[in-house]
Design a protein around this motif. Sequence first.
Motif, short mmCIF file in Angstrom:
data_model
loop_
_atom_site.label_atom_id
_atom_site.label_comp_id
_atom_site.label_asym_id
_atom_site.label_seq_id
_atom_site.Cartn_x
_atom_site.Cartn_y
_atom_site.Cartn_z
N GLU A 62 -99.66 -38.57 -11.86
CA GLU A 62 -99.48 -37.68 -10.95
C GLU A 62 -100.22 -36.42 -11.08
O GLU A 62 -100.99 -35.91 -10.12
N GLN A 63 -100.34 -35.77 -12.29
CA GLN A 63 -101.32 -34.54 -12.36
C GLN A 63 -102.85 -34.77 -12.14
O GLN A 63 -103.43 -34.02 -11.42
N PHE A 119 -90.44 -42.21 -8.29
CA PHE A 119 -91.61 -41.61 -8.84
C PHE A 119 -92.76 -42.62 -8.93
O PHE A 119 -93.85 -42.09 -8.38
N LEU A 169 -96.19 -38.71 -15.23
CA LEU A 169 -96.50 -37.29 -14.82
C LEU A 169 -98.15 -37.09 -15.13
O LEU A 169 -98.73 -36.20 -14.31
N LEU A 199 -92.13 -41.78 -18.05
CA LEU A 199 -92.10 -40.76 -17.25
C LEU A 199 -93.13 -39.78 -17.58
O LEU A 199 -93.93 -39.29 -16.84
N ARG A 200 -93.45 -40.03 -18.96
CA ARG A 200 -94.82 -39.06 -19.35
C ARG A 200 -96.19 -39.70 -18.81
O ARG A 200 -96.99 -38.94 -18.37
N HIS A 246 -89.31 -32.91 -16.60
CA HIS A 246 -89.92 -33.37 -17.43
C HIS A 246 -89.05 -33.62 -18.79
O HIS A 246 -89.89 -34.62 -19.65
N THR A 297 -97.03 -31.17 -6.98
CA THR A 297 -96.63 -32.32 -7.73
C THR A 297 -95.05 -32.76 -7.28
O THR A 297 -94.26 -32.00 -6.80
N TYR A 298 -94.51 -33.90 -7.89
CA TYR A 298 -93.28 -34.48 -7.53
C TYR A 298 -91.97 -33.52 -8.27
O TYR A 298 -92.30 -33.21 -9.55
#
Length: 563
Positions: A128-129, A156, A125, A121-122, A144, A139-140
């Motif tokens: 994505e950023q 995701f 993320l 996930l991190r 977090h 962003t989605y």
Amino acid sequence: MRKSEVLAAESVACLNKALCRLKDIWEEIGIPEDQRLQRTAVVKSHVKGLLDMMIAEEEDLRGRLVSSIESCRRDLDALCRELQLPLFKEEEGHTMLQQEKDIRTQVEAAMTQKQQRMQELRALLLQEQVLCDILRTDTYRIDHEAVPSLGQLDTFRHHIANLSAEKERRHAEFVSIKKDIISRMEDLDRLPDTSFEREVISEEEEAFCLSEENISSLKLLLAQLEEQKVENELLCDAYRAKVRELWDTLQVSQEDREALADHMIMSRKRNMDALQAEVMRLEVLRLQSIRDLTEAKRVEVALYWEKCFLSTEQRRAFVPYYDDDFTEELLNLHESEVQRLKQHYQQHQELFEGVQRWEDSWRLYLDLERKATDPSRFTNRGGNLLKEEKQRADLHKSLPKLEKKLKAQIEAWEKEEGREFLVNGQKFLQYVEEQWEVHRTEKEQEKLQRQLKKSKQMEEDMLYGTAPRTPSKRRLPGAQTPGKVRKRGPAVLTPGRGKPLHVSLLERNKENMPHLNVTTLGGASRPRASPQCHLSANSVTSSCSGIAKESVTVESALQSMSV
């Protein structure tokens, strides 16, 4: 029996053996009974204390096992709920140690899975950023801190893949638009003059923000450059047309024209500036030779007058053509008139060319008709006679077809324009009919003249005798010898046997006399008067009167000869 039970029995036997050994020692020593009781109590106390201690330790171990099992159960349940997995079901019949081991193993596996999900996930993320910063997009929506489910992670990942694909698409679009922008700027000889344009032209393509706003701005910039390029091309085309026109007008040499050859092809800023400078230079020269230019334009005006078949009245309507005060305004009027006539001719070029083709064919047809009546044509030995006859026959067939086609085109033109189509101030079809009518009239007049000449020659032959005009030929049977004339009585003709000579001549020529009215191509009867007619009805009448007088004279002479 279990090994532990055997070991316990051996422990009891060992204890009993130890007590028996102590008893033997005590007896051998001679320790009294009361002391034996004390010593046995001490042994008992020691054994009991040791066993109690051991039991306490084991009880503590059991308690810790129960506590660990409960804790692990709670942790496992929490992890299953957090990971959105089904709760762990324990197998029946397992000891506490096995239960604790199984539950602990499940807890460790769940913790490992939780850590992996959070790490993924991190990482997602972070990706994505970066992509959202480049694409300037939202962003989605995902927590977090919470552990994502497998479905959430899959969604995701799919979102990140879409962002990556959009980034690649926008980057490719940016590269393509950037290439076109650089090309258009080179065509326009233009440098980037805004921060956005400098950012676009920069070599660091990865640093460019690929937001929708920037892509739209890129497209707008390219469209502006394209529009400016088109405007420059149109302006350059106008300059080139003006330059060519002024070159032709001023009769500029080919050598001077070659100096501007490169600028007559390209449409960049420097080309436009060079063309504009050339136009200004030529305009100055043009002003210095207004009279010559005006005269040249008048030649063009007259040429288009001929091409468009304008009448004298239509030509006189352009008054500046007859003005001798040569000024810039007069030249502009002539140029405007040339453009108007040129546009008018080009708009109806097919029709005008068809009329001109009819004129040329008609003149050729008349020329062939004239040659057909020329006796000298029989002396031709080059084969032109047959060719001319075939050509005349073809024209006789093709002219009506061409007239029919022109009639349809003229009717369409008049319907479209809402006015009559005139050639030299006259309706073309009427003009064609008159030409055919004049041609027929002239042919009839020529035929009449030939017949009158032949009649006159016959009278002279009858009066003076026929002179041999050809070499003597072999006489036919029954022919009389020339010079020997049989004597006849008076040439008196009775009503029942014949008519006087002059009456018969007049009647023979009567059928060749032209009628006063002739039918036109359209079927209507109209006068035959025309400026091209060379023989009038009065002249025909006077000629016939002369023939009658001559025939009376001939008759008198014959009567005197018979006497």
